[in-house]
Structures are given as structure tokens and as C-alpha cells.
Design a protein around this motif. Structure first.
Motif, short mmCIF file in Angstrom:
data_model
loop_
_atom_site.label_atom_id
_atom_site.label_comp_id
_atom_site.label_asym_id
_atom_site.label_seq_id
_atom_site.Cartn_x
_atom_site.Cartn_y
_atom_site.Cartn_z
N ALA A 115 0.84 -1.20 0.00
CA ALA A 115 0.00 0.00 0.00
C ALA A 115 0.86 1.23 0.00
O ALA A 115 1.93 1.26 0.61
N CYS A 116 0.39 2.25 -0.71
CA CYS A 116 1.14 3.50 -0.77
C CYS A 116 0.43 4.52 0.09
O CYS A 116 -0.36 5.32 -0.41
N TRP A 117 0.69 4.49 1.40
CA TRP A 117 -0.02 5.42 2.28
C TRP A 117 0.50 6.84 2.11
O TRP A 117 -0.05 7.77 2.70
N VAL A 118 1.56 6.99 1.34
CA VAL A 118 2.07 8.33 1.08
C VAL A 118 0.99 9.20 0.46
O VAL A 118 0.86 10.38 0.76
N PHE A 119 0.16 8.57 -0.37
CA PHE A 119 -0.98 9.27 -0.99
C PHE A 119 -1.83 9.94 0.09
O PHE A 119 -2.31 11.05 -0.10
N ILE A 120 -2.01 9.24 1.21
CA ILE A 120 -2.83 9.78 2.29
C ILE A 120 -2.05 10.82 3.09
O ILE A 120 -2.52 11.94 3.30
N THR A 121 -0.82 10.45 3.50
CA THR A 121 -0.09 11.36 4.37
C THR A 121 0.22 12.67 3.65
O THR A 121 0.17 13.74 4.25
#
Lengths: 366, 395
Positions: free
Chosen positions: A75-81
Motif C-alpha cells: 500500500a502507498c499510504w504516502v498518498f494519504i499522508t
């Protein structure tokens, strides 16, 4: 004859009825069918949970500020952060975030005070929350007084907008709902039929048609000179819709009050409004709290529909983020995050409402 | 004061203190207020419409629509009228609602029963399912299935295949479609005949059981008639049924039955979401039956299966049906979220495209709302009738 009166020590229970083994035997493998079901369930859980955990945690990327940081295949939570501010504040000017934060802070303190059982002066806190807080919140969020810069509502968005829609919707719908419910139980035929028609119409149509109506028909209904804010129009639609549902919750509460209470109020010579205000409604409202919380949960989820008429609530921010060419292909992360936020709120509230139901249960049910 | 006493005794109460008169005045005021608000709205609307040059009335329904719709149950193309777009949207709404109600009921009952299972793991999995899916907005779930799952499927050339007759790709699900030959009408006639026969078998079996106490396997007999009779007729009439299998031609599949991804996403989301609520209803219905009922039935020597079928379910249904009705109504109303992903339902086609092209906001929105009101009314009428049939007859 030797008679042994000494009691023999208790034998321990058979090994396979205690401990983990006994528990598993009782709950997982009590019959052949159960054993098969258990094994199938275990297998399904294994093939779904392991990759999910791996994707969401083990192989996930958390830090960074662009999609280049996402390299490990999970998952690429960077999109969220990277977009967290937008998820919370929408397009609110960054230097004015403190105003929203203050509103959030007051709101959470008030909610905590009202939810915790032993808070003193609950009545005063409740009236403060219902009368003073909205004024403070309006001036802080919108501005316009006390030298605060005005922030137009089209810049509102994200979690902040979702909360504004839900809280204003439910608080404004409550008094209308009470009036409609009283009207529906009234002896006056004109009042009664008016309330029945109002309630049944709004309950019979989807919220989305109400929102469409509010956004395309409402401007036709009012004089040309008056311009009507888009958010305000959506709120009018939501309140109309929600007060019909609220009316039915209140009606349930009113019907649950024993007839003797109505008769006693009458016997004391109280007028209609006095008997309602002093005897019936306080009892009914207490019983209605779980119903109101459930309505609130439904409304909280339904606020996501405003994205269809072009307001940027939490879900709309994900949709907008997905069409950003820099972030194509991270839809799953976006949806999982927003689903999690909604879930935390709704699950918390539903647990609260169930706890209330248990607490307020007077034992009339079996 | 003596005069006052005298007045009261004569029933001569002052005007404001007489509840009957007061309520008349109050109602008159409310009536006038509603009327006045209505009049003001009417005046404003007239003025606004005039200044924007919008004509009122329903003539626009006969005008040519000029836009395409990706799924239509009746023949439709750009040359048809706005009236036809209304029908196309309505039928699509009914299609997805009916399918949704069907699947959500099955899944909901399964989960609800699983929630009560003696198997700890199964009960837990069902509980987690319920808590997850009912606490996430439906619109988000629709988006998830449409944008995050179905969009990631392979293109037509790399379709997932099932036995070379069904295909799944990003453009939708492709299934073989039946081509009805001549003489297929006879099979349909046989089906109707079988249904009538089942009705009489059921009546006869009930009478026989009342008179002699013998049970007749109604279910298996009915199933046999229902499948057997049409099948025999089908063979006799020359087996005139063929299947059209979808084929990859150029960039896409042709022929067969196509289920567009918009429909699949909407249907999956509606089913999963509503099933979570139905499961809770089913659970509370079954839990409301006291344990003594089961024990009494078992003491009489009734088998577990028959206990469930004859004792528990009929009583639980009384508790289940009213809230189940509201879930069906919710599902029908929720199907309007279709517009967010472009499934051509009533709201999307009519309150969306048609409204934008014609600008007839008042007519279009009122027609749309009227449709949902009518549907809600019809479903609740039917479910109330069913409820009355199932309700406990008390002395």
C-alpha cells in the motif's frame, strides 16, 4: 464392617473438556459439519487476511511526498499522508487552520462531557452546546465578525465539511422532528394530515433527489435577488429529509409513554404544551436517545452524497485526488483510508447507542 | 366571582379557553400559512421561469432526446423521445432494485443465521462482516467496487474465461444468452401450468394432512413438477433453444448477454450493504423466539430441520417482516446512487441528462420523486398484505 465416611477428593474434569482443547471441541468441532465449516473458514481467512495484512502493513510505504516514494509493492499510504491536510480541512486556507482546530477542540470536549456519565451540570452543558456553540463555530469557521477573515463555504471540505453537514443536519432536524411528531399525533385533522403528508413524502424519496431538488429547484422558489449559498441549499435539503426521519423516531418515543402519564398530566390540569414539555417529552426524549444516535449514524454516512451536487466532503476529496495525474492508480488506498475514518466514527457511535440501550432498558422487554 | 361561576355552569367559556374553538383557529392559521408560503413560492417560480425563458409543462417529453444510454431494456436510440428516456431509466432502476432485493435477502439470511451459529469462528466472521459493512457509507462501497476493483480487471483480450462460454473483463461480464426458437412458447405455457398444478397439490396435501394426518412431500413433488413438466414439453417441442456465446471480435466481445460493470458494481455494493442490515434483522427475529418453543418441538419428537421450518421461522417472520420492508425500501431508494458511477437509472438518465438538456427542473424532479413515492407505496402495500397474512391472530 468398615465404613469409610471420608469424602474422596474431586476428580479433575476430563482433560478434553477444559482449556483450549475443550473450548475448541465445544465451539469449533462439536459435530462433523461444524468441523468442516471451521476448516473452510480458517482456510478462507488465511487466504484473505495474510495478503491483506502484507499489503497494508508489511510492504506498505508510509513516508515521502510523491509517488516516487512508493517502491515496495504494498500500500502507498504516502498518498494519504501527503494529502492529510486536505482530507481534514478541504481547501480551507492553511494559515487559518487554527480556527477549525478550535472548533474541533470545543466540539470534542462538549461531546466527551455529554457522553461521560458522571459529568455534573449536564443540562447547562447541553444548552451551551445547542445554543452558544453553534454561534462560536459559525464565526470561527465562516468568519465575518471580530476581525476574522471570511472563508467562503466553497473552500470548506474534507472531514470538516462532513462533520458540519452531519451535526447541523441532526441538530436542526431535532426541533422540526419533535413538532412534526406531535403534529402527527394531534387531534386536529388539518395539522395531522399536513404532518403525515410531509413525513411520508420525504421518507419515500431518496436523499439524492432531495439534494437535486435543493440544488436546482430551490433557487427557483426564492426571489431572484436573493443568492443562496450552495452549502446552505444542501443543508436545507438535508434538514427537511432528516426531520421526517427524526419525527418517526420521536413518534416511537411518544408512543412508548404509558397512557397513564398523559391522563395524569391532564388530571393535574396542565395545558397541552405544559404536559408535553414537562411530563411527556422529557421521558420520551430519554428513550429516544438510541434512536437519535442511529439516525445520526445514517445521516453521517449519507453526507457523502453531497459530492454528487459538487460539495467536497471527505469522500469527494478522494475522488478529486484520484483524478490528479500525479496520483493515478492509488484508488484502493484512498478508499480504504476514508472507509476507515467513516467506520471509526460510525462503529463508535453504534457501540455507544447499544450501551445506552442496555442502560436505559427498564426491563419491560423479556 | 359569582358571574364567572354562572358562565362556566352555562358552558359559556370565553372564546380562547374553549379547546374546540381554539383548535379550529389554530388549524385555520396553519392552513393559511401553508397556502401563503405555497403562493409565494408559486409567484417566485413563475417570475424566475419567465426571466430565464423556461417554458413549463410536459411537452418536452415528446421531444427528441438525442443522447445515448449504455443499457436499455427496451429498444432505444438517440432518436427516441425524452418520455422514452424516462421509461428506460425507470426500468433500469426496477431491474437493479429487484436483483438487489433478491440477492440481499439470500445473503442477509445466510449471514444472519451464521451469526447465530454454534460454531464460534463462523459466528465471529459473520459479526465482523456486519460491523464492517454497515458502518461504511454505501456510496464509498459503490466507488470501491467500481473504481478500485472492476477497473483493475484485464482488458477484453486478456479476459478471464470460464469454460470458454463466459468472460469477465474491464468492460463487463459476458454470458451466453438464450435464443428462443419456435415452439418455445409451449414451454412457457407448461411452466404456467406447472405453477397452477403446484397450487392445487399444496391445497390437496394440506386437506389430506388435516383429515388423515399423513404428510405429503409437497416440496419435492412441486420441484419435480416445476422442472419436469416444462422439460418434457421442451423435448417434445423439438428442443428449440440455442445459446448465443459471446465472441471476441476486434476490440470487444459481440453477442451474448452483457452485464455492464456499472450494474455489477452497484449490485455488489447494494447487496453487501443491505445484507448486513438484513442479517441483524434476521438475528433479532430468531432470537426473539423463546427457547421453550424449540424445546417443546423437540420434546414432541419433531426433527431439528422441521422445528426450524415449522416452528421457529414462521414465528420469527412476524418480527422480521416489518423491518425487512424498510430495508427493501431503503435498497430501492439507495439504487439512486447509481448516478454517481453512471449506471443509467432513473435519477442518472432522467434527473441527470434529461434535466440538464431541457432545464425543466420542476417537472423532471417531481416526476422522479413521484416514481420513488409510488414504488415505496407499492412495496409497503405488498409487504403489509404479506405481514397481515403472517401475523399472529389473537383472540
Amino acid at each position: 464392617m468398615i465404613h469409610n465416611d471420608n469424602k474422596l477428593p474431586d476428580l479433575p474434569p476430563p482433560k478434553n473438556t477444559t482449556g483450549i482443547v475443550g473450548w475448541a471441541k465445544e465451539n469449533l468441532f462439536s459435530s462433523p459439519l461444524n468441523s468442516i465449516l471451521t476448516i473452510i473458514a480458517c482456510y478462507l481467512l488465511y487466504i484473505s487476511l495474510v495478503p491483506a495484512v502484507e499489503w497494508a502493513f508489511v510492504k506498505a510505504d508510509w513516508l515521502g511526498d510523491s509517488r516516487e516514494a512508493c517502491t515496495s509493492g504494498g500500500a502507498c499510504w504516502v498518498f494519504i499522508t501527503a494529502r492529510l491536510n486536505q482530507f481534514i480541512y478541504g481547501f480551507y486556507p492553511e494559515e487559518l487552520y487554527w480556527r477549525v482546530n478550535i472548533v474541533f477542540a470545543i466540539f470534542s470536549v462538549l461531546v466527551a462531557a455529554l457522553v461521560i456519565e458522571r459529568t455534573p451540570y449536564k443540562g447547562w452543558i447541553a444548552s451551551f452546546a445547542l445554543i452558544v456553540f453553534p454561534v462560536i463555530a459559525f464565526f470561527l469557521l465562516y468568519g465575518g465578525g471580530f476581525d476574522l477573515k471570511i472563508v467562503e463555504t466553497h473552500k470548506w471540505g474534507g472531514l470538516m465539511l462532513t462533520l458540519v453537514l452531519a451535526v447541523v443536519g441532526i441538530v436542526a432536524a431535532l426541533p422540526f422532528g419533535v413538532l412534526l411528531a406531535l403534529g402527527r399525533r394531534s387531534d386536529m385533522p388539518v395539522v395531522k394530515s399536513f404532518c403525515v403528508i410531509f413525513i411520508e413524502i420525504w421518507r419515500g424519496v431518496p436523499l439524492i433527489t432531495v439534494l437535486f431538488m435543493a440544488s436546482v429547484m430551490l433557487p427557483l422558489f426564492i426571489p431572484e435577488e436573493v443568492s443562496f449559498d450552495k452549502l446552505l441549499r444542501a443543508l436545507v435539503g438535508i434538514v427537511m429529509f432528516q426531520s421526517a426521519y427524526m419525527a418517526e423516531v420521536v413518534r416511537g418515543g411518544l408512543q412508548a409513554i404509558p397512557k397513564g402519564q398523559y391522563e395524569a398530566a391532564k388530571a393535574l390540569g396542565l395545558s397541552y404544551w405544559k404536559s408535553m414539555g414537562l411530563i411527556i417529552l422529557p421521558q420520551a426524549l430519554k428513550m429516544m436517545i438510541p434512536g437519535i444516535v442511529n439516525t445520526f449514524i445514517a445521516l453521517f454516512k449519507d453526507t457523502s452524497l453531497v459530492l454528487i451536487i459538487g460539495l467536497f466532503d471527505l469522500l469527494a476529496i478522494v475522488q478529486a485526488g484520484l483524478s490528479d495525474p500525479k496520483w493515478l492508480g492509488y484508488s484502493v488506498e484512498g478508499y480504504v483510508f476514508v472507509a476507515f475514518v467513516f467506520w471509526v466514527f460510525c462503529f463508535g457511535m453504534s457501540q455507544y447507542s447499544q450501551a445506552l440501550e442496555r442502560k436505559l432498558d427498564t426491563g419491560h422487554k423479556s | 366571582m359569582p358571574e364567572n361561576k354562572h358562565n362556566l355552569a352555562a358552558g359559556n367559556v370565553s372564546f380562547w379557553n374553549d379547546p374546540a374553538k381554539r383548535s379550529l383557529v389554530f388549524q385555520a392559521i396553519l392552513f393559511l400559512a401553508v397556502f401563503a408560503v405555497g403562493y409565494i413560492i408559486y409567484q417566485n417560480t413563475q417570475h424566475n421561469l419567465e426571466s430565464r425563458g423556461i417554458t413549463t409543462g410536459f411537452e418536452f417529453l415528446d421531444a427528441e432526446a438525442g443522447f445515448g444510454i449504455i443499457q436499455s431494456l427496451i429498444p432505444y436510440d438517440e432518436t427516441h423521445s425524452y418520455g422514452t428516456t424516462f421509461i428506460v431509466g425507470l426500468l433500469n432502476t426496477i431491474l437493479v432494485s429487484a436483483l438487489g432485493v433478491f440477492f440481499a435477502t439470500i445473503l442477509g439470511f445466510l449471514i444472519g443465521v451464521a451469526r447465530l451459529s454454534h460454531n464460534w469462528l463462523i459466528a465471529r466472521v459473520a459479526a465482523v462482516y456486519i460491523e464492517i459493512f454497515r458502518n461504511i457509507p454505501l456510496l464509498l462501497q459503490i466507488f470501491f467496487w467500481y473504481f478500485a476493483v472492476l477497473r483493475l480487471l484485464p482488458g477484453p483480450r486478456q479476459s478471464l474465461e470460464f469454460a470458454d462460454i463466459a468472460f469477465l473483463n474491464v468492460r463487463g461480464v459476458y454470458l451466453p444468452s438464450p435464443v428462443l426458437g419456435e415452439g418455445f412458447g409451449w414451454v412457457l405455457a407448461a411452466l404456467v401450468l406447472a405453477l397452477i398444478a403446484i397450487f392445487f397439490i399444496k391445497r390437496w396435501a394440506k386437506r389430506r394432512q388435516n383429515e388423515t394426518g399423513d404428510q405429503f412431500p409437497v416440496f419435492w413433488a412441486s420441484l419435480g413438477v416445476l422442472i419436469g413438466l416444462p422439460f418434457i414439453v421442451f423435448l417434445l417441442s423439438g428442443a428449440s433453444l440455442q445459446w448465443e456465446i459471446p465472441e471476441l471480435k476486434g476490440f470487444n466481445f459481440r453477442g451474448g448477454l452483457t452485464i455492464i460493470p456499472e450494474l455489477s458494481a452497484l449490485l455488489i455494493a447494494l447487496t453487501i450493504y443491505t445484507a448486513a442490515f438484513i442479517a441483524e434483522i434476521v438475528r433479532s427475529g430468531i432470537e426473539s423466539i423463546s427457547k421453550g418453543q424449540t424445546e417443546a418441538a423437540r420434546a414432541l419428537g419433531v426433527s431439528p430441520g422441521k422445528t426450524l421450518q415449522l416452528v421457529i421461522i414462521p414465528q420469527a417472520m412476524r418480527v422480521i417482516i416489518p423491518p425487512l420492508t424498510s430495508q427493501y425500501l431503503n435498497l430501492i431508494k439507495n439504487s439512486s446512487l447509481a448516478t454517481a458511477i453512471g449506471y443509467p437509472d432513473l435519477v442518472s438518465v432522467f434527473a441527470g441528462t434529461t434535466l440538464n438538456q431541457t432545464g425543466q427542473a420542476i417537472e423532471v424532479i417531481s416526476m422522479t420523486m413521484a416514481v420513488y413515492l409510488t414504488l415505496s407505496l407499492l412495496v409497503s402495500l405488498f409487504m403489509n398484505w404479506y405481514n397481515k397474512r403472517m401475523a399472529l391472530v389473537e383472540r
